[in-house]
Design an enzyme around this catalytic site. Structure first.
Site, PDB file in Angstrom:
ATOM      1  N   GLY A 180     -11.647 -59.690   4.682  1.00 50.60           N
ATOM      2  CA  GLY A 180     -12.013 -60.892   3.935  1.00 50.60           C
ATOM      3  C   GLY A 180     -13.496 -61.207   3.884  1.00 50.60           C
ATOM      4  N   THR A 181     -14.353 -60.179   3.896  1.00 47.85           N
ATOM      5  CA  THR A 181     -15.786 -60.504   3.791  1.00 47.85           C
ATOM      6  C   THR A 181     -16.126 -61.062   2.407  1.00 47.85           C
ATOM      7  OG1 THR A 181     -16.487 -58.275   3.102  1.00 47.85           O
ATOM      8  CG2 THR A 181     -16.421 -58.721   5.477  1.00 47.85           C
ATOM      9  N   ASN A 182     -15.415 -60.614   1.378  1.00 49.97           N
ATOM     10  CA  ASN A 182     -15.652 -61.190   0.051  1.00 49.97           C
ATOM     11  C   ASN A 182     -15.152 -62.628  -0.018  1.00 49.97           C
ATOM     12  OD1 ASN A 182     -16.905 -59.295  -2.030  1.00 49.97           O
ATOM     13  ND2 ASN A 182     -15.480 -57.967  -0.930  1.00 49.97           N
ATOM     14  N   MET A 208      -4.887 -55.376  -1.733  1.00 48.64           N
ATOM     15  CA  MET A 208      -4.551 -53.954  -1.820  1.00 48.64           C
ATOM     16  C   MET A 208      -3.104 -53.704  -2.243  1.00 48.64           C
ATOM     17  SD  MET A 208      -7.429 -52.746  -1.153  1.00 48.64           S
ATOM     18  CE  MET A 208      -8.918 -52.800  -0.156  1.00 48.64           C
ATOM     19  N   ILE A 235      -0.185 -53.449  -5.236  1.00 50.80           N
ATOM     20  CA  ILE A 235      -0.003 -53.256  -6.687  1.00 50.80           C
ATOM     21  C   ILE A 235       0.796 -54.429  -7.256  1.00 50.80           C
ATOM     22  CG2 ILE A 235       1.103 -51.769  -8.434  1.00 50.80           C
ATOM     23  CD1 ILE A 235      -1.271 -50.391  -7.210  1.00 50.80           C
ATOM     24  N   LEU A 236       0.286 -54.982  -8.366  1.00 53.66           N
ATOM     25  CA  LEU A 236       0.983 -56.081  -9.037  1.00 53.66           C
ATOM     26  C   LEU A 236       1.463 -55.603 -10.398  1.00 53.66           C
ATOM     27  CD1 LEU A 236      -1.532 -58.927  -8.130  1.00 53.66           C
ATOM     28  CD2 LEU A 236       0.682 -58.453  -7.054  1.00 53.66           C
ATOM     29  N   ASN A 295     -11.190 -59.395 -10.319  1.00 56.15           N
ATOM     30  CA  ASN A 295     -11.096 -58.421  -9.227  1.00 56.15           C
ATOM     31  C   ASN A 295     -12.492 -57.905  -8.919  1.00 56.15           C
ATOM     32  OD1 ASN A 295      -9.805 -56.527  -7.401  1.00 56.15           O
ATOM     33  ND2 ASN A 295     -10.244 -54.931  -8.911  1.00 56.15           N
ATOM     34  N   HIS A 338     -14.388 -54.618  -7.467  1.00 51.76           N
ATOM     35  CA  HIS A 338     -14.140 -53.203  -7.185  1.00 51.76           C
ATOM     36  C   HIS A 338     -15.432 -52.574  -6.671  1.00 51.76           C
ATOM     37  CE1 HIS A 338     -12.171 -49.345  -7.398  1.00 51.76           C
ATOM     38  NE2 HIS A 338     -13.278 -48.858  -7.936  1.00 51.76           N
TER      39      HIS A 338
HETATM   40  C1  GAR Z   1     -14.107 -54.519  -0.746  1.00 51.03           C
HETATM   41  O1  GAR Z   1     -15.071 -53.502  -0.690  1.00 51.03           O
HETATM   42  C2  GAR Z   1     -13.477 -54.571  -2.126  1.00 51.03           C
HETATM   43  O2  GAR Z   1     -14.377 -54.296  -3.160  1.00 51.03           O
HETATM   44  C3  GAR Z   1     -12.455 -53.476  -2.006  1.00 51.03           C
HETATM   45  O3  GAR Z   1     -11.929 -53.606  -0.701  1.00 51.03           O
HETATM   46  C4  GAR Z   1     -12.910 -54.186   0.159  1.00 51.03           C
HETATM   47  C5  GAR Z   1     -12.333 -55.418   0.819  1.00 51.03           C
HETATM   48  O4  GAR Z   1     -13.177 -55.939   1.793  1.00 51.03           O
HETATM   49  N1  GAR Z   1     -11.455 -53.586  -3.023  1.00 51.03           N
HETATM   50  C6  GAR Z   1     -10.879 -52.528  -3.596  1.00 51.03           C
HETATM   51  O5  GAR Z   1     -11.093 -51.392  -3.263  1.00 51.03           O
HETATM   52  C7  GAR Z   1      -9.909 -52.864  -4.704  1.00 51.03           C
HETATM   53  N2  GAR Z   1      -9.619 -51.705  -5.492  1.00 51.03           N
HETATM   54  P1  GAR Z   1     -13.063 -57.449   2.302  1.00 51.03           P
HETATM   55  O6  GAR Z   1     -11.615 -57.679   2.740  1.00 51.03           O
HETATM   56  O7  GAR Z   1     -13.991 -57.483   3.473  1.00 51.03           O
HETATM   57  O8  GAR Z   1     -13.479 -58.371   1.195  1.00 51.03           O
END
Ligand code: GAR
Length: 208
Positions: free
Chosen positions: A12-14, A91, A93-94, A108, A110
């Site tokens: 969950g850093t994003n 992560m 699939i929907l 989203n 990416h």
């Molecule tokens: C992030 O790098 C995000 O871009 C990626 O997973 C990581 C989640 O990190 N998402 C994908 O690859 C989606 N296809 P987070 O949980 O620290 O935000």
């Protein structure tokens, strides 16, 4: 004020970048109203708790298939009166039911420059492994609207990040998060909440 739900599956850093931006007043006309995790015990839920944001677990394994899961998720989002859905490291699939309920209202993030290193199987560290194997000298991040096609929806924001000698997937992932993802995602969310994104076919116009 638009109500935002952030969907997560891991660290969950994003999500944290969104919370920090919200605390700085940078999510204009929007508020994170819910965090929904696809499995229990993920650290993103702790981050939501610390920020006093309601956290919910909707575990994929509690549903027979992706469609049943997506429909339950859609119903939950609608019952929470959510206007914008943000997939932040989600992560699971929907199926199309969510896109139909939220056309051009699901964002989203990416960790690559779409249309490179995207689509099925490209998630998390795998994306950076593939970019390094290919030998690209720049990678980056993309925020896009979610459509029926995996990673194929209209692009909102992109930022390039250099690949450096000696990079491992973990090092590259971290650089792309710091330099691109954590900046682009809050910016895109704020633009959406201010009704400043106009979608014409594949093209997203950013209004002043
Ligand atoms: C992030 O790098 C995000 O871009 C990626 O997973 C990581 C989640 O990190 N998402 C994908 O690859 C989606 N296809 P987070 O949980 O620290 O935000």
């Amino acid at each position: 004020m638009k109500r935002i739900a952030v969907l997560v599956s891991g660290g969950g850093t994003n999500l944290q970048a969104l919370i920090d931006a919200q605390n700085r007043g940078e999510i204009v006309n929007g508020r994170i109203a819910a965090v929904i995790a696809s499995k229990p015990g993920v650290y993103a839920l702790d981050r939501a708790g610390t920020a006093n944001i309601p956290g919910y677990v909707m575990a994929r394994r509690d549903y027979p298939d992706s469609r049943a899961y997506t429909i339950a998720l859609r119903d939950k989002l609608q019952s929470l009166d959510i206007a914008l859905v943000v997939l932040a490291g989600f992560m699971t699939i929907l199926t199309e039911e969510l896109v139909e309920a939220y056309p051009n209202a699901i964002l989203n993030v990416h960790p690559a420059l779409i249309p490179s290193f995207c689509g099925e199987g490209f998630y998390g560290l795998h994306v950076h492994e593939r970019a390094l194997q290919y030998g690209v000298k720049v990678s980056g991040a993309t925020v896009h609207f979610v459509s029926r096609e995996c990673d194929g929806g209209p692009i909102v924001l992109q930022k390039a990040v250099p690949v450096e000698e000696g990079d491992t997937p973990e090092i590259l992932q971290r650089r792309i998060m710091e330099q691109a993802e954590w900046k682009l995602l809050p910016r895109a969310v704020s633009l959406f909440c201010q009704d400043r994104l106009r979608v014409e076919g594949r093209i997203v116009h950013i209004l002043n």
